[in-house]
Design a protein around this motif. Structure first.
Motif, PDB file in Angstrom:
ATOM      1  N   SER A 164     -28.534  31.188  30.353  1.00 50.40           N
ATOM      2  CA  SER A 164     -26.680  31.109  30.639  1.00 50.40           C
ATOM      3  C   SER A 164     -26.400  32.063  32.009  1.00 50.40           C
ATOM      4  CB  SER A 164     -25.889  31.557  30.055  1.00 50.40           C
ATOM      5  OG  SER A 164     -25.463  30.827  28.454  1.00 50.40           O
ATOM      6  N   ALA A 205     -23.222  30.665  23.939  1.00 53.69           N
ATOM      7  CA  ALA A 205     -23.842  30.271  25.493  1.00 53.69           C
ATOM      8  C   ALA A 205     -23.761  29.040  25.864  1.00 53.69           C
ATOM      9  CB  ALA A 205     -25.441  30.356  24.975  1.00 53.69           C
ATOM     10  N   GLY A 210     -19.950  29.188  27.382  1.00 56.74           N
ATOM     11  CA  GLY A 210     -19.794  29.859  28.525  1.00 56.74           C
ATOM     12  C   GLY A 210     -18.590  30.684  27.958  1.00 56.74           C
ATOM     13  N   ILE A 253     -19.429  34.257  28.370  1.00 59.59           N
ATOM     14  CA  ILE A 253     -20.503  35.290  29.635  1.00 59.59           C
ATOM     15  C   ILE A 253     -20.673  36.414  31.004  1.00 59.59           C
ATOM     16  CG2 ILE A 253     -22.114  34.228  30.765  1.00 59.59           C
ATOM     17  CD1 ILE A 253     -22.853  33.507  28.159  1.00 59.59           C
TER      18      ILE A 253
END
Length: 698
Positions: A237, A401, A404, A407
């Motif tokens: 990611s 992860a 998202g 992140i």
């Protein structure tokens, strides 16, 4: 065409993972047949790869096998079709992203089995449009057997500029001073401490010197975690492309994989021991490159893997990176192995540590906040300072992860962390603190140490008693009095003493040799004095230095009793006759006069009795009476007058013997002890510089 960078030169497996290129028609079927033959004849693949590396293939394009390993399998028909579809999709998104010399027209073959297999020119080839190791990312999978095929993810090439000169890391003045003090400390301690005790300090010095010579514009961050925590997914990611393989099979990651956001990190990765075939590049993105420029991210195997070599790799890499991201999941965030083996021992490295709670998408409602709070509590119990309210410490956050979520926050925190360019120095400083804390028991105590003047004086007194300094002084005093009595006493008393001396054997004024039992007693007294002063000198010292002090005392005590005996015989016995005071001749003359009066009076009486002289008893009797009474009177007066000089004479003899014994003990015992204590004070001062303190008690 892709520019060659420092990172590219260290990746020797570019040929197997280069982007697909169109080749002249007529070679598709031959290449596909050759790929299928390589898959079927696995035993001949290594020989063909070696032959291709030396002489190249028949069609003029050389394939390069990965450095240090066997050549990868040729892509299967399904994989080739998938790669072609990915290339078509990429061309559709950005037609201008294709490299020169690569056709943007898809293959006209309708069957996947008829797909055209791309060929990759050798990196050293002069052919226009030849690909170097300019891949942005490449997916690596471990080959478990002939049935498992290599899969790869092809992404667009990254156009990079010419490599910039790498600036070495620079430490600030305080850190340099602490490292110099630790180096001096180790040098002073090598003869007193074993190599195992100094091993960690030596490792820190070596790593600090090695890291200082490398790039100071890069920050190496490792992603570590337990099995199934999702660290590889987080790694992908952050990179923007699937670099590290993920899956349900455990363990998935078997070797560290590195991803660098800019050039110049090759020497850093060489130091960590990551081969070129496991070095990748992230997805081309100006925003990500600007945000994470200088970051070198490493995906580690599972720290709780069933494979011992995986755990060994984790421990080895964690000792070399600048920072670490610990990835935990809601199921294993309280795992005892993680906290007891890694987090608690690394509590001093909180400033270069991220703790990420992954997979929060699996937690309903407020459960994510509750788990995160409990994770913070466990970290606080481990002694890890948390970076809250602007204070330095570990960064703790929650993310997913997979979805998202979070992140972007991690990217921002990493970007700020990398942009400060201080992680490497903070890591070295934390390692220095850990090494200093480990050495504390052998350098610092809570007590004042040293040898006091009182202890020195008592040691000298014990040695003086062992050699009989007091008895020697008393004997010297008696000898002076005896000499005075002989000189100033009556002759009749001297005759009587002479007669007594003839009847009894004389032993002399001083015994030249002592009896065996007295010698044994004197030796025991000396040994006891040495043990006592050694115990007092080593009191409060750390065990190694206390042992060194006692050993120095034992070495100095060898031959000390014999040396003291020689000194006693040489300095204790006065040479010649004792000195006489000024009144001594007068006293001798007076005693002689009294004796003369007695003789004259006696002869006068004898003459009168014999008839030679006229009878007159008064005068001779008076003369004899004066002589008889005056002689003992003069002797008594001289004895009173001789007490002071005799006392001083005895004290002087005792002082000389005490000083001689003290000098011998100081040269043989006290000076070696003082040298050991001085060395300890030096290393203690150096240790104070290492820990950043001006003084260390004990």
């Amino acid at each position: 065409m892709t520019a060659v960078t420092d990172q590219d030169h260290h990746d020797t497996s570019a040929a197997e993972n280069a982007p697909p290129q169109e080749v002249p028609s007529g070679t598709d079927t031959a290449e596909q047949k050759e790929g299928r033959e390589e898959r079927e004849e696995s035993e001949e693949r290594a020989e063909k790869a070696e032959a291709e590396e030396k002489g190249g293939r028949a069609d003029g394009s050389a394939d390069t096998a990965p450095e240090g390993g066997a050549p990868e399998e040729a892509p299967s028909d399904a994989d080739a079709s998938a790669a072609e579809s990915d290339a078509h999709a990429r061309v559709a998104r950005d037609p201008g992203s294709a490299a020169p010399g690569t056709s943007s027209t898809p293959s006209t073959s309708s069957s996947p089995a008829r797909h055209s297999t791309p060929k990759t020119p050798h990196p050293d080839s002069d052919t226009p449009g030849a690909w170097d190791d300019g891949l942005i990312a490449r997916r690596v999978s471990e080959t478990d057997g002939p049935a498992r095929e290599t899969r790869e993810t092809i992404t667009e090439p990254r156009i990079t500029s010419a490599p910039q000169p790498v600036m070495p890391l620079a430490y600030d003045g305080q850190l340099r001073s602490r490292l110099d003090a630790l180096r001096e400390l180790v040098g002073l301690s090598r003869t007193r401490l074993d190599s195992r005790t100094l091993a960690e300090a030596g490792r820190v010095l070596d790593e600090a010197a090695a890291r200082r010579r490398l790039s100071g514009q890069h920050t190496v961050v490792a992603i570590a975690g337990a099995t199934g925590s999702g660290k590889s997914q987080l790694f992908n990611s952050l990179a923007g492309v699937p670099i590290s393989e993920t899956g349900v099979r455990r363990p998935t990651t078997s070797a560290p994989i590195a991803c660098s956001w800019n050039d110049g990190a090759a020497t850093l990765l060489d130091r960590i021991g990551i081969p070129g075939r496991l070095r990748r590049r992230p997805l081309q993105s100006a925003e990500a490159e600007a945000q994470l420029r200088g970051l070198v991210l490493i995906d580690l195997p599972d720290h709780d893997s069933a494979a011992v070599q995986h755990r060994e790799q984790v421990d080895r890499v964690l000792a070399l990176v600048d920072a670490v991201i610990w990835v935990v999941d809601p199921e294993k965030y309280a795992d005892a192995v993680l906290h007891e083996r890694y987090l608690r021992p690394m509590a001093g490295h909180a400033e270069v540590m991220f703790v990420v709670l992954n997979q929060v998408d699996r937690l309903p409602g407020e459960a994510a906040h509750q788990v995160l709070d409990d994770l913070r509590r466990l970290l606080d119990d481990d002694g890890i300072a948390l970076g809250e309210y602007g204070e330095p410490g570990a960064t703790v956050m929650a993310l997913s992860a997979l979805t998202g979520d979070g992140i972007a926050e991690l990217r921002e925190a990493l970007g700020q962390f990398v942009g400060e360019r201080g992680a490497a120095a903070r890591r070295i400083s934390a390692d220095l603190d850990a090494a200093a804390w480990e050495l504390r028991p052998v350098y610092a105590t809570g007590r004042r140490t040293g040898l006091s003047e009182r202890a020195r004086d008592e040691f000298a007194d014990r040695l003086a008693d062992a050699v009989g300094a007091t008895a020697a002084g008393q004997a010297a005093e008696r000898a002076w009095l005896r000499n005075a009595n002989r000189a100033c006493g009556t002759p009749w008393l001297r005759l009587w003493r002479w007669y007594q001396d003839r009847r009894e054997p004389s032993t002399g004024r001083f015994a030249v040799r002592t009896q065996p039992d007295e010698e044994a007693t004197a030796r025991q007294r000396v040994e006891q004095a040495v043990r006592t002063v050694a115990e007092r000198a080593s009191a409060g010292l750390p065990a190694p230095w206390a042992l060194a002090v006692r050993e120095a005392a034992v070495r100095g005590s060898q031959g000390l009793p014999e040396a003291l005996d020689e000194l006693a015989a040489r300095a204790g016995t006065p040479s010649g006759r004792p000195p006489r005071p000024g009144w001594w001749p007068v006293a001798v003359l007076a005693q002689a006069s009294m004796t003369l009066l007695q003789i004259v009076g006696g002869l006068w009486l004898v003459g009168q009795i014999a008839g030679f002289m006229a009878p007159n008893l008064g005068v001779p009797v008076l003369l004899m009476s004066v002589g008889i009474v005056g002689g003992p009177g003069v002797e008594w007066s001289c004895r009173l007058a001789a007490r002071g000089p005799a006392r001083r004479y005895g004290l002087e003899a005792e002082r000389r013997l005490r000083e001689a014994a003290a000098g011998c003990g100081r040269a043989r015992v006290l000076d070696p002890l003082a040298a050991e204590l001085l060395r300890y004070r030096e290393v203690r001062e150096q240790y104070g510089r290492v820990v950043g303190a001006r003084a260390v008690v004990g």
